[in-house]
Design an enzyme around this catalytic site. Structure first.
Site, PDB file in Angstrom:
ATOM      1  N   LYS A 169       0.870  -1.184   0.000  1.00  0.00           N
ATOM      2  CA  LYS A 169       0.000   0.000   0.000  1.00  0.00           C
ATOM      3  C   LYS A 169       0.913   1.242   0.000  1.00  0.00           C
ATOM      4  CE  LYS A 169      -4.294   1.609   2.130  1.00  0.00           C
ATOM      5  NZ  LYS A 169      -5.372   1.251   3.098  1.00  0.00           N
TER       6      LYS A 169
ATOM      7  N   GLU B 286     -19.074  -5.139  10.705  1.00  0.00           N
ATOM      8  CA  GLU B 286     -20.050  -4.386  11.499  1.00  0.00           C
ATOM      9  C   GLU B 286     -21.128  -5.299  12.086  1.00  0.00           C
ATOM     10  OE1 GLU B 286     -18.953  -3.476   8.507  1.00  0.00           O
ATOM     11  OE2 GLU B 286     -18.003  -1.532   8.840  1.00  0.00           O
TER      12      GLU B 286
ATOM     13  N   ARG C 222     -25.120  -1.679   7.621  1.00  0.00           N
ATOM     14  CA  ARG C 222     -24.811  -3.083   7.304  1.00  0.00           C
ATOM     15  C   ARG C 222     -25.227  -4.018   8.450  1.00  0.00           C
ATOM     16  NH1 ARG C 222     -19.670  -4.779   3.988  1.00  0.00           N
ATOM     17  NH2 ARG C 222     -21.023  -3.996   2.340  1.00  0.00           N
TER      18      ARG C 222
HETATM   19  C1  LIG Z   1     -18.635  -1.784   5.262  1.00  0.00           C
HETATM   20  C2  LIG Z   1     -17.442  -0.858   5.326  1.00  0.00           C
HETATM   21  N1  LIG Z   1     -16.824  -0.670   6.517  1.00  0.00           N
HETATM   22  C3  LIG Z   1     -15.768   0.149   6.610  1.00  0.00           C
HETATM   23  C4  LIG Z   1     -15.295   0.819   5.511  1.00  0.00           C
HETATM   24  C5  LIG Z   1     -14.137   1.786   5.634  1.00  0.00           C
HETATM   25  N2  LIG Z   1     -12.990   1.334   4.855  1.00  0.00           N
HETATM   26  C6  LIG Z   1     -12.713   1.799   3.646  1.00  0.00           C
HETATM   27  S1  LIG Z   1     -11.349   1.124   2.987  1.00  0.00           S
HETATM   28  C7  LIG Z   1     -11.102   0.186   4.374  1.00  0.00           C
HETATM   29  C8  LIG Z   1      -9.941  -0.737   4.471  1.00  0.00           C
HETATM   30  C9  LIG Z   1      -9.930  -1.682   3.304  1.00  0.00           C
HETATM   31  O1  LIG Z   1      -8.796  -2.513   3.416  1.00  0.00           O
HETATM   32  P1  LIG Z   1      -8.414  -3.382   2.163  1.00  0.00           P
HETATM   33  O2  LIG Z   1      -9.624  -4.046   1.630  1.00  0.00           O
HETATM   34  O3  LIG Z   1      -7.288  -4.245   2.559  1.00  0.00           O
HETATM   35  O4  LIG Z   1      -7.968  -2.323   1.056  1.00  0.00           O
HETATM   36  P2  LIG Z   1      -6.613  -1.480   0.994  1.00  0.00           P
HETATM   37  O5  LIG Z   1      -6.968  -0.104   1.483  1.00  0.00           O
HETATM   38  O6  LIG Z   1      -5.592  -2.174   1.821  1.00  0.00           O
HETATM   39  O7  LIG Z   1      -6.247  -1.476  -0.474  1.00  0.00           O
HETATM   40  C10 LIG Z   1     -12.087   0.409   5.304  1.00  0.00           C
HETATM   41  C11 LIG Z   1     -12.163  -0.237   6.636  1.00  0.00           C
HETATM   42  C12 LIG Z   1     -15.979   0.604   4.285  1.00  0.00           C
HETATM   43  N3  LIG Z   1     -15.608   1.253   3.147  1.00  0.00           N
HETATM   44  N4  LIG Z   1     -17.019  -0.245   4.223  1.00  0.00           N
END
Ligand SMILES: Cc1ncc(C[n+]2csc(CCOP(=O)(O)OP(=O)(O)O)c2C)c(N)n1
Ligand SMILES: CC(=O)[C@@H](O)[C@H](O)COP(=O)(O)O
Ligand SMILES: [Mg+2]
Length: 640
Positions: free
Chosen positions: A285, A371, A399
């Site tokens: 990342k 969630e 959710r």
């Molecule tokens: C249901 C939900 N909960 C929380 C979030 C907030 N959120 C956005 S990106 C993220 C982390 C995602 O991690 P990953 O899938 O590993 O993607 P990366 O940023 O590492 O590429 C979170 C928790 C969201 N978008 N949707």
């Protein structure tokens, strides 16, 4: 970099069809140019940076190998889609990201045929991709469907529901797991540990022997039943991965920044896979931008920044953020009561629970992007006498609605719901707006539903929630900073169901639920100046409603206007229903209800950013004049 970067190769490939004409040897240069373009653009717009930097090569490789948009490419969450947008005809608008009328910060069907599915909430990509893969099978097309999901998004239950179904359906679905060992914060949970073992334990396959292995498995002339039996037997011997046990052919881990790894794997899968395949790619990342690589959060979400130094524009707050007020108040209450615990769903920093974790690490839980689990986990804690604060963004609480109803409300368990990002959220747009929480909570029996009018009220509500054990209780507050009001040393315990009159008047009553109170007070100045003596009241509670206060306002004013940052069906609807049932509409009272406009729930419309869209001083004043049939011209300076 003050002027746009030089991108001679990128200039030639506005669309994937152009990209597919490039020689493989040109792709590393293209990746460098896409990265430069993205860094420059986001330095001017702000937005999500780290995730997109980590998938530049992957995005190029996918568009190079697959026939997008005919082959469907779905990004999970979609915050990593900026390289995808740059390469799919939207480079010219990439500097309009997350602005009114500009490009969305996430994938969006209404925006492009290259965005077959909208995202922003995580963990939906495999389900949507499976739907499209089955549709392709039913339509007897040879369309490929690719879902790119991150390791963080793989911590949500919905992802397993989809993997489980895909494996059983034997669908032609390609899942690419983008494993960068990061969520927004470092990932939590057993799955992230498992992926770490996979990424370290299984050496990167040299693509040569991998190619032989893959062809042996996927080769068209090989009977899949035999192959699956062989693979299964191998599994007993060498231990198949979880994904293989779920019916996927698991490839990897491979280096997600290496075209030497990516291209042969994707081509082989494209040409030979006839069942579900999971390709495990390992990426970094923030890749390719030193300040992002060095940052703890890998520049997940950034303000505008200086490209040379990486220094982000400081947004100088006039007052503490609601999040920080909540966090400090919760720590204060937790110091008084060791039954208080905090739960976050992968948003420790966003909710402020990282502050609780730093003081009471054993009483703060990050359950991952989960969630639904967070809410029922909290219910379990409440059943045993603890005081769980399940801190969730309004939009993400959506959710977990059945868990709120079935596991918390029906059982009357005293779970506390701090609801952050309630109302408008600005640049994240409609997918993240906190529109519905009042609507879906105030309808539940036994729920106490509060909204803080300012940061002092928020501190009172934290204390009130900590003290309230009779059932579930929620309190909502917006993204961003407060109004700079004087803060109490400690919050007071509010009387449940009682609102307060903040300003006395006689003709117009403004009944606010939440932080629109400040605008109601400003509007009252204008209305008083126009001879329309105005009362302003803070409801504090959408449930139980303060019936005495509403009766008083209804009986002694000509106009009653409710104001809230929420959708239809929330506070205003609760008040209207009470007025009607109590016969208070019979005396000709003029009623108006100001709510968030539908634009926030209709993805098809251009996003209106950072606007309060009629829920501000001017909107309130003009609503009164319209109700009185007075042309706005009579309105006094209704400037916001
Ligand atoms: C249901 C939900 N909960 C929380 C979030 C907030 N959120 C956005 S990106 C993220 C982390 C995602 O991690 P990953 O899938 O590993 O993607 P990366 O940023 O590492 O590429 C979170 C928790 C969201 N978008 N949707
Ligand atoms: C992509 C995503 O869902 C999160 O990064 C979200 O954008 C965070 O919102 P805040 O910036 O309000 O914390
Ligand atoms: Mg990740």
């Amino acid at each position: 970099m003050t002027q746009s970067p030089k991108t001679p190769l990128l200039d030639k490939v506005p669309y994937p069809a152009d990209l597919r004409k490039l020689d493989d040897r040109d792709l590393p240069q293209l990746a460098r140019e896409v990265r430069d373009e993205m860094i420059d653009a986001v330095s001017r717009t702000g937005g999500h940076l780290g995730a997109g930097l980590g998938v530049v090569e992957l995005t190029i490789a996918i568009h190079s190998v697959f026939n997008t948009p005919e082959d469907r490419l779905i990004f999970d969450v979609g915050h990593q889609c900026y390289p995808h947008k740059i390469l799919t005809g939207r480079r010219d608008r990439i500097r309009t990201l997350r602005q009114e009328g500009g490009l969305s910060g996430f994938t969006r069907r209404a925006e492009s045929e290259y965005d077959p599915f909208g995202a922003a909430h995580s963990s939906t990509s495999i389900s949507a991709g499976l739907g499209m893969a089955v549709a392709s099978d039913l339509d007897k097309t040879d369309r490929r469907v690719i879902a790119v999901i991150g390791d963080g998004a793989l911590s949500a239950g919905m992802a397993y529901e989809a993997l489980n179904n895909a494996g059983a359906l034997d669908a032609r679905l390609i899942v690419i797991l983008n494993d960068n060992d990061m969520s927004i914060a470092p990932p939590t949970g057993a799955m992230s540990a498992y992926l770490a073992r996979l990424a370290s334990g299984r050496t990167y396959m040299g693509f040569r022997d991998f190619g032989k292995k893959l062809t042996a498995y996927l080769g068209k002339n090989v009977d899949r039943a035999i192959t699956r039996a062989v693979e299964h037997a191998r599994g007993y011997v060498t231990g198949g991965t979880m994904f293989e046990e779920m019916g996927f052919y698991h490839i990897g881990p491979i280096d997600g920044h290496s075209f030497e790894h990516l291209l042969p794997v994707l081509r082989n899968v494209r040409d030979n896979a006839n069942g579900p395949v999971l390709i495990h790619v390992v990426t970094q990342k923030g890749k390719g931008y030193a300040p992002a690589e060095a940052a703890a959060d890998k520049y997940h979400g950034v303000n505008k920044f200086d490209v040379i130094t990486g220094a982000q524009a400081k947004v100088k707050p006039n007052a503490p953020s609601y999040t920080s007020v909540f966090a400090e108040a919760l720590v204060q209450e937790a110091e008084h009561d060791d039954k208080i615990v905090g739960i976050t769903a992968a948003m420790p920093n966003g909710t402020g629970l990282d502050k609780l974790a730093s003081v009471f690490p054993s009483r703060c839980f990050d359950v991952g992007i989960a969630e639904q689990h967070a809410v029922t986990f909290a219910a379990g804690l409440a059943a045993e006498g603890f005081k769980p604060f399940a801190a969730l963004y309004s939009t993400f609480l959506q959710r977990a609605y059945d868990q709120v109803v079935h596991d918390v409300a029906i059982q009357g368990l005293p779970v506390r719901f701090p609801i952050d990002r309630a109302g408008f959220v600005g640049a994240d747009g409609p997918t993240h707006a906190g529109s519905f929480d009042t609507t879906f909570l105030a309808t539940l029996p036994g729920f106490v539903v509060m909204a803080a009018a300012d940061e002092a009220e928020l501190k009172h509500m934290v204390r009130t929630a900590a003290a309230y054990d009779a059932g579930p209780i929620s309190f909502r507050y917006p993204r961003g900073e407060g109004v700079g009001i004087e803060m109490p040393v400690r919050g007071e315990i509010l009387q449940i169901g009682k609102g307060r009159v903040v300003k006395e008047g006689a003709k117009v009553a403004l009944l606010s639920f939440g932080t629109r109170l400040a605008d109601c007070l400003l509007a009252a100045e204008d209305l008083d100046a126009a001879g329309l003596s105005t009362t302003v009241a803070d409801a504090r509670f959408a449930k139980p409603l303060d019936h005495d206060l509403i009766r008083q306002l209804a009986r002694h004013h000509e106009i009653l206007i409710t104001v809230e940052e929420g959708a239809v069906g929330g506070f205003g609807s609760q008040v209207m229903q009470f007025l009607a049932m109590d016969g208070l509409l019979d005396n000709g009272l003029k009623i108006r209800s100001l709510v968030m406009p539908d634009i926030w729930v209709e993805q098809a419309k251009p996003e209106v950013m950072n606007a309060h869209a009629g829920l501000d001083r001017a909107g309130i004043v003009s609503t009164v004049f319209k109700a009185l049939g007075r042309p706005a011209a009579f309105g006094v300076g209704a400037a916001g």
